[in-house]
Design a protein around this motif. Structure first.
Motif, PDB file in Angstrom:
ATOM      1  N   ALA A   1      91.915  49.814  18.061  1.00 31.93           N
ATOM      2  CA  ALA A   1      91.058  48.977  17.500  1.00 31.93           C
ATOM      3  C   ALA A   1      91.354  48.362  16.386  1.00 31.93           C
ATOM      4  CB  ALA A   1      89.708  50.018  17.323  1.00 31.93           C
ATOM      5  N   VAL A   2      90.884  47.411  15.955  1.00 36.23           N
ATOM      6  CA  VAL A   2      91.073  46.655  14.624  1.00 36.23           C
ATOM      7  C   VAL A   2      89.482  45.851  14.199  1.00 36.23           C
ATOM      8  CG1 VAL A   2      91.630  44.575  15.880  1.00 36.23           C
ATOM      9  CG2 VAL A   2      92.654  45.027  13.504  1.00 36.23           C
ATOM     10  N   CYS A   3      89.500  46.052  12.873  1.00 36.25           N
ATOM     11  CA  CYS A   3      88.116  45.343  12.417  1.00 36.25           C
ATOM     12  C   CYS A   3      88.842  44.365  11.398  1.00 36.25           C
ATOM     13  CB  CYS A   3      87.536  46.384  11.494  1.00 36.25           C
ATOM     14  SG  CYS A   3      86.440  47.335  12.545  1.00 36.25           S
ATOM     15  N   THR A   4      88.409  43.190  11.339  1.00 39.86           N
ATOM     16  CA  THR A   4      88.826  42.196  10.338  1.00 39.86           C
ATOM     17  C   THR A   4      87.687  41.159  10.213  1.00 39.86           C
ATOM     18  OG1 THR A   4      90.336  40.373   9.988  1.00 39.86           O
ATOM     19  CG2 THR A   4      89.326  40.704  12.363  1.00 39.86           C
ATOM     20  N   ASN A   5      87.730  40.642   8.915  1.00 37.18           N
ATOM     21  CA  ASN A   5      86.652  39.528   8.515  1.00 37.18           C
ATOM     22  C   ASN A   5      87.209  38.074   8.980  1.00 37.18           C
ATOM     23  OD1 ASN A   5      88.779  39.345   6.766  1.00 37.18           O
ATOM     24  ND2 ASN A   5      87.467  39.473   4.961  1.00 37.18           N
ATOM     25  N   LEU A   6      88.536  37.978   9.699  1.00 37.51           N
ATOM     26  CA  LEU A   6      88.918  36.543   9.984  1.00 37.51           C
ATOM     27  C   LEU A   6      88.108  35.994  10.992  1.00 37.51           C
ATOM     28  CD1 LEU A   6      92.594  37.558  10.396  1.00 37.51           C
ATOM     29  CD2 LEU A   6      91.680  36.310   8.611  1.00 37.51           C
ATOM     30  N   GLU A   7      87.805  34.676  10.911  1.00 37.46           N
ATOM     31  CA  GLU A   7      86.845  33.987  11.751  1.00 37.46           C
ATOM     32  C   GLU A   7      87.833  33.511  13.285  1.00 37.46           C
ATOM     33  OE1 GLU A   7      84.459  31.375   9.615  1.00 37.46           O
ATOM     34  OE2 GLU A   7      83.595  32.918   8.462  1.00 37.46           O
ATOM     35  N   ASP A   8      88.993  33.926  13.296  1.00 40.09           N
ATOM     36  CA  ASP A   8      89.958  33.212  14.458  1.00 40.09           C
ATOM     37  C   ASP A   8      89.247  33.934  15.751  1.00 40.09           C
ATOM     38  OD1 ASP A   8      91.573  33.260  11.620  1.00 40.09           O
ATOM     39  OD2 ASP A   8      92.880  32.377  12.889  1.00 40.09           O
ATOM     40  N   LYS A   9      89.703  33.062  16.818  1.00 38.75           N
ATOM     41  CA  LYS A   9      89.614  33.744  17.983  1.00 38.75           C
ATOM     42  C   LYS A   9      89.995  34.891  18.242  1.00 38.75           C
ATOM     43  CE  LYS A   9      88.391  29.174  20.181  1.00 38.75           C
ATOM     44  NZ  LYS A   9      88.704  28.018  21.255  1.00 38.75           N
TER      45      LYS A   9
ATOM     46  N   ILE B   1      80.217  43.419  14.076  1.00 41.18           N
ATOM     47  CA  ILE B   1      79.301  44.427  13.608  1.00 41.18           C
ATOM     48  C   ILE B   1      79.122  44.281  12.211  1.00 41.18           C
ATOM     49  CG2 ILE B   1      80.246  45.995  15.408  1.00 41.18           C
ATOM     50  CD1 ILE B   1      82.016  47.377  13.211  1.00 41.18           C
ATOM     51  N   ASN B   2      78.124  45.216  11.704  1.00 34.52           N
ATOM     52  CA  ASN B   2      77.699  45.074  10.124  1.00 34.52           C
ATOM     53  C   ASN B   2      77.717  46.429   9.759  1.00 34.52           C
ATOM     54  OD1 ASN B   2      76.015  44.965   7.727  1.00 34.52           O
ATOM     55  ND2 ASN B   2      75.706  43.081   8.284  1.00 34.52           N
ATOM     56  N   GLU B   3      78.623  46.853   8.830  1.00 40.36           N
ATOM     57  CA  GLU B   3      78.968  48.098   8.173  1.00 40.36           C
ATOM     58  C   GLU B   3      78.658  47.923   6.683  1.00 40.36           C
ATOM     59  OE1 GLU B   3      82.181  50.294   9.381  1.00 40.36           O
ATOM     60  OE2 GLU B   3      81.556  50.614  11.335  1.00 40.36           O
ATOM     61  N   ASP B   4      77.755  48.707   5.923  1.00 40.82           N
ATOM     62  CA  ASP B   4      77.595  48.516   4.490  1.00 40.82           C
ATOM     63  C   ASP B   4      77.291  47.104   4.146  1.00 40.82           C
ATOM     64  OD1 ASP B   4      77.980  51.342   4.366  1.00 40.82           O
ATOM     65  OD2 ASP B   4      80.094  51.225   4.431  1.00 40.82           O
ATOM     66  N   GLY B   5      76.643  46.523   5.037  1.00 42.57           N
ATOM     67  CA  GLY B   5      76.201  45.049   4.575  1.00 42.57           C
ATOM     68  C   GLY B   5      77.462  44.129   4.602  1.00 42.57           C
ATOM     69  N   GLN B   6      78.612  44.522   5.330  1.00 35.74           N
ATOM     70  CA  GLN B   6      79.605  43.587   5.705  1.00 35.74           C
ATOM     71  C   GLN B   6      79.912  43.299   6.983  1.00 35.74           C
ATOM     72  OE1 GLN B   6      83.500  45.214   4.067  1.00 35.74           O
ATOM     73  NE2 GLN B   6      84.474  43.099   4.404  1.00 35.74           N
ATOM     74  N   GLU B   7      79.978  42.036   7.382  1.00 33.14           N
ATOM     75  CA  GLU B   7      80.149  41.316   8.805  1.00 33.14           C
ATOM     76  C   GLU B   7      81.602  41.732   9.024  1.00 33.14           C
ATOM     77  OE1 GLU B   7      78.158  40.305  11.206  1.00 33.14           O
ATOM     78  OE2 GLU B   7      76.514  40.960   9.891  1.00 33.14           O
ATOM     79  N   GLN B   8      81.935  42.465  10.231  1.00 34.87           N
ATOM     80  CA  GLN B   8      83.317  42.524  10.515  1.00 34.87           C
ATOM     81  C   GLN B   8      83.496  42.326  11.986  1.00 34.87           C
ATOM     82  OE1 GLN B   8      85.576  46.172   8.841  1.00 34.87           O
ATOM     83  NE2 GLN B   8      83.244  46.685   8.397  1.00 34.87           N
ATOM     84  N   HIS B   9      84.708  41.737  12.336  1.00 33.73           N
ATOM     85  CA  HIS B   9      84.866  41.660  13.742  1.00 33.73           C
ATOM     86  C   HIS B   9      85.659  42.719  14.363  1.00 33.73           C
ATOM     87  CE1 HIS B   9      86.365  38.098  16.774  1.00 33.73           C
ATOM     88  NE2 HIS B   9      85.579  39.102  17.367  1.00 33.73           N
ATOM     89  N   LEU B  10      85.045  43.257  15.340  1.00 37.82           N
ATOM     90  CA  LEU B  10      85.605  44.758  15.866  1.00 37.82           C
ATOM     91  C   LEU B  10      86.231  44.026  17.309  1.00 37.82           C
ATOM     92  CD1 LEU B  10      86.211  47.704  16.376  1.00 37.82           C
ATOM     93  CD2 LEU B  10      83.875  47.762  17.381  1.00 37.82           C
ATOM     94  N   ILE B  11      87.595  44.385  17.416  1.00 39.58           N
ATOM     95  CA  ILE B  11      88.458  43.953  18.543  1.00 39.58           C
ATOM     96  C   ILE B  11      89.124  45.263  19.158  1.00 39.58           C
ATOM     97  CG2 ILE B  11      90.312  42.616  19.622  1.00 39.58           C
ATOM     98  CD1 ILE B  11      89.853  40.741  17.239  1.00 39.58           C
TER      99      ILE B  11
END
Length: 264
Positions: free
Chosen positions: A129-137, A40-50
């Motif tokens: 729910a957790v949001c992270t900028n980590l690119e892990d699977k 997802i993109n919030e305030d211009g920041q890409e985040q991984h929502l799980i």
């Protein structure tokens, strides 16, 4: 968020199948964590929502909320209870009305259970729910995140069941001994819980139930004969004996057998 919480298309670690939350087996799927994810993109920041869902976590949250509802009901007569409320405080489950049904300001406030709030929390029970900028699977993040609520539960068990706090001690060696005793008790309980879950997955014995049962499994000394159980036999005591490999619920447990049990 609402779209990602729909009932279908959930996955679990190590499987390519998709699952429907409402069709999960309460026994076979009790220990399993299911998940969905998207970027997802919030305030211009890409985040991984799980988003994760667990039947065990839902049961855990229900148990905590049930105790909080009991506290909320017992405090209904106190009119100053809503001065402070936090996300984990039982007071959040109460509502306060200062206006009469005619629209006038009431002299006294009416405090009652907030059934809408309780229903809303039940609706989202089991989800996390957790949001992270980590690119892990997503699977790797789910594995790590799954441990977080179990760690939270460990602290809760230490505080409530083992009375780790408050500490009425001042000497450092005694404080360390107190927490070491509580920690060893927690480790032993977790081992016992794991064995019960593996042997009797359909039972889902609660932490409070297990510890209370063990504490009440008292024996009376019969001079010259041995020991006589003074506790009531239940499905849980049978399960505890089954995983322990010995029994203490016989009419009389001889001194020889008791010594053997203690050695084992």
């Amino acid at each position: 968020m609402k779209n990602i919480l729909i009932n279908t298309a959930w996955r679990k670690i190590g499987s390519r199948k998709t699952y429907i939350i409402s069709e999960l087996d309460p026994v076979e799927d009790y220990q399993t964590t299911f998940y969905k994810d998207r970027w997802i993109n919030e305030d211009g920041q890409e985040q991984h929502l799980i988003i994760t869902f667990s039947l065990k976590y839902r049961a855990y949250r229900r148990k905590i909320r049930g105790r909080q509802i009991e506290k909320a009901i017992s405090s209904l007569d106190h009119h100053s209870i809503l001065t402070k409320r936090s996300t984990n405080d039982y007071k959040r489950l109460l509502s306060e009305e200062h206006i009469t049904r005619y629209g006038e300001v009431a002299e006294k406030s009416l405090v009652e259970l907030d059934m809408k709030k309780i229903a809303e929390e039940e609706r989202y029970g089991g989800f996390h729910a957790v949001c992270t900028n980590l690119e892990d699977k997503a699977e790797a993040i789910v594995r790590i995140n799954h441990k977080r609520w179990e760690i939270e539960e460990c602290f809760r068990i230490m505080k409530t069941e083992f009375k780790a706090r408050p500490v009425y001690l001042s000497r450092q060696d005694r404080i360390r001994a107190h927490f070491l005793t509580c920690y060893i008790s927690l480790v032993l309980y977790r081992i016992l819980e794991k064995k019960l879950t593996e042997k009797f997955p359909e039972e889902n014995f609660s932490c409070h139930e297990i510890i209370k049962t063990i504490r009440n499994m008292n024996m009376m000394i019969s001079p010259g004969d041995g020991y006589i159980p003074t506790y009531k036999r239940t499905d849980l005591t049978d399960a505890l004996h089954e995983i322990s490999g010995f029994r203490t619920d016989l009419d009389i447990v001889s001194n020889r057998i008791m010594k053997k049990n203690l050695q084992q």
